[in-house]
Design an enzyme around this catalytic site. Structure first.
Site, short mmCIF file in Angstrom:
data_model
loop_
_atom_site.label_atom_id
_atom_site.label_comp_id
_atom_site.label_asym_id
_atom_site.label_seq_id
_atom_site.Cartn_x
_atom_site.Cartn_y
_atom_site.Cartn_z
N GLU A 89 -6.67 4.74 8.23
CA GLU A 89 -6.44 6.17 7.90
C GLU A 89 -7.70 6.78 7.28
O GLU A 89 -7.98 7.96 7.49
CB GLU A 89 -5.21 6.31 6.99
CG GLU A 89 -3.93 6.09 7.78
CD GLU A 89 -2.75 5.54 6.99
OE1 GLU A 89 -2.78 5.56 5.74
OE2 GLU A 89 -1.80 5.05 7.63
N GLU B 149 -5.41 -5.02 10.76
CA GLU B 149 -4.35 -4.04 10.93
C GLU B 149 -4.57 -3.28 12.24
O GLU B 149 -5.34 -2.30 12.26
CB GLU B 149 -4.37 -3.04 9.77
CG GLU B 149 -4.12 -3.66 8.42
CD GLU B 149 -3.55 -2.64 7.45
OE1 GLU B 149 -2.40 -2.81 7.03
OE2 GLU B 149 -4.24 -1.66 7.16
N HIS C 18 -9.56 1.29 5.43
CA HIS C 18 -8.24 1.44 6.06
C HIS C 18 -8.36 2.39 7.24
O HIS C 18 -9.15 3.34 7.20
CB HIS C 18 -7.24 1.99 5.03
CG HIS C 18 -5.83 1.93 5.51
ND1 HIS C 18 -5.32 2.85 6.40
CD2 HIS C 18 -4.82 1.07 5.26
CE1 HIS C 18 -4.07 2.55 6.68
NE2 HIS C 18 -3.73 1.46 5.99
N GLY D 299 2.85 -1.31 4.36
CA GLY D 299 2.85 0.11 4.06
C GLY D 299 4.26 0.60 3.77
O GLY D 299 4.79 0.43 2.67
N SER E 19 3.47 -2.47 10.45
CA SER E 19 4.92 -2.51 10.68
C SER E 19 5.57 -3.80 10.23
O SER E 19 6.55 -4.27 10.85
CB SER E 19 5.23 -2.22 12.15
OG SER E 19 4.86 -0.88 12.46
N GLY F 28 2.58 1.89 10.97
CA GLY F 28 3.57 2.96 10.84
C GLY F 28 4.30 3.30 12.13
O GLY F 28 4.92 4.36 12.23
N ASN G 46 0.87 -1.19 0.00
CA ASN G 46 0.00 0.00 0.00
C ASN G 46 0.91 1.23 0.00
O ASN G 46 1.51 1.55 1.01
CB ASN G 46 -0.89 -0.03 1.26
CG ASN G 46 -1.70 1.23 1.42
OD1 ASN G 46 -1.83 2.03 0.48
ND2 ASN G 46 -2.27 1.42 2.61
N TRP G 47 0.98 1.87 -1.16
CA TRP G 47 1.92 3.01 -1.29
C TRP G 47 1.37 4.28 -0.64
O TRP G 47 2.08 5.28 -0.54
CB TRP G 47 2.21 3.27 -2.76
CG TRP G 47 2.96 2.17 -3.46
CD1 TRP G 47 3.48 1.05 -2.89
CD2 TRP G 47 3.27 2.09 -4.86
NE1 TRP G 47 4.09 0.26 -3.84
CE2 TRP G 47 3.98 0.89 -5.07
CE3 TRP G 47 3.02 2.91 -5.96
CZ2 TRP G 47 4.45 0.49 -6.33
CZ3 TRP G 47 3.48 2.53 -7.22
CH2 TRP G 47 4.18 1.33 -7.39
N LYS G 48 0.11 4.27 -0.29
CA LYS G 48 -0.54 5.47 0.30
C LYS G 48 -0.28 6.69 -0.59
O LYS G 48 -0.22 6.56 -1.81
CB LYS G 48 -0.04 5.68 1.73
CG LYS G 48 -0.16 4.42 2.59
CD LYS G 48 0.04 4.69 4.04
CE LYS G 48 0.06 3.37 4.80
NZ LYS G 48 0.08 3.54 6.23
#
Ligand code: PEP
Length: 248
Positions: free
Chosen positions: A100, A170, A98, A229, A208, A176, A12-14
């Site tokens: 976020e 997650e 997600h 991530g 992570s 992160g 997941n490149w965000k």
């Protein structure tokens, strides 16, 4: 006899990388023989790079994912991207819910269920993200939180037939932060999620994951794959995770 399902490793490149870096990374992943051989590898680039990454991946084995979609197929929703648009770009899977999106964009369970339904209607497989925050874990409410998230996410008319069901566990406190969840913690939650879903559901862990902890996580029977991530932003670390998963 049916083959055991391949484990997943999804990057997941965000909202990271520029066009050139995205192209380079996608090429390195697409050219690596480990991707697709015994592992299902997926990439979730930012929307503006989807078309270019789709061209690079071509008809190869690497799966293209969206990071999100709107709950409606079209309309006056400035800045949003719909399921049919993702399909048009060659996307087959999409992250939904997600943490976020939940935390920074105010997405609640109802919205997430509508997005899952929209994804399925558009012919996309949703990868439904669930996870507890630190306060919920510390007050022994991890499984109750996740059960509520999974139950709220189930489309009203049930998961369609034998379609793929992918859930990513997650824990918010692991995303992160460098604090990866312990294997046993993950196994317990995955077993709980599995009880809520049809037998063919696949449950990924994210939070992570890095080249040093990937093999140990991937060896856990309850873990059907990894959602990555930060460590997916360089070919060296992402491919090291793919290799560690292959050898686990
Ligand atoms: C994620 O946000 O999906 C994720 C797993 O991030 P990281 O690997 O950076 O913890």
């Amino acid at each position: 006899m049916s083959q055991p399902a391949k484990p997943w490793v999804i990057g997941n490149w965000k909202m990271n990388l520029d066009r050139r870096a995205a192209e380079t990374l996608a090429k390195e992943v697409a050219d690596d023989p480990a991707c697709g051989a015994v592992i299902r590898v997926g990439l979730a680039p930012p929307f503006p790079y989807l078309e270019r990454v789709a061209e690079i991946l071509g008809h190869g084995p690497v799966t293209l994912l969206g990071q999100d979609l709107h709950s409606e197929p079209r309309g006056a929703y400035t800045g949003s991207v719909s399921g049919p648009m993702l399909r048009d770009m060659g996307v087959t899977h999409v992250l939904v819910g997600h943490s976020e999106r939940r935390r920074l964009h105010g997405e609640d369970d109802d919205m997430i269920r509508r997005k899952i339904t929209a994804a399925v209607k558009a012919g996309l497989t949703p990868v439904v993200c669930v996870g507890e925050d630190l306060a919920q874990r510390e007050s022994q409410r991890a499984m109750t939180t996740i059960t509520a998230q999974v139950e709220a996410a189930l489309p009203a008319d049930g998961w369609p037939g034998q379609g793929e069901i992918l859930v990513a566990y997650e824990p918010v406190w692991a995303i992160g932060t460098g604090h990866v969840a312990g294997r046993e913690q993950v196994a317990e939650i995955h077993a709980g999620i599995r009880r809520l879903l049809p037998g063919h559901a696949r449950i990924l862990y994210g939070g992570s994951v890095d080249p040093d902890n990937a093999a140990s996580l991937a060896r856990e029977e309850e873990i059907d794959g990894l959602l990555v991530g930060s460590a997916s932003l360089s070919a060296a670390s992402f491919l090291a995770i793919v290799r560690a998963t292959t050898q686990a």
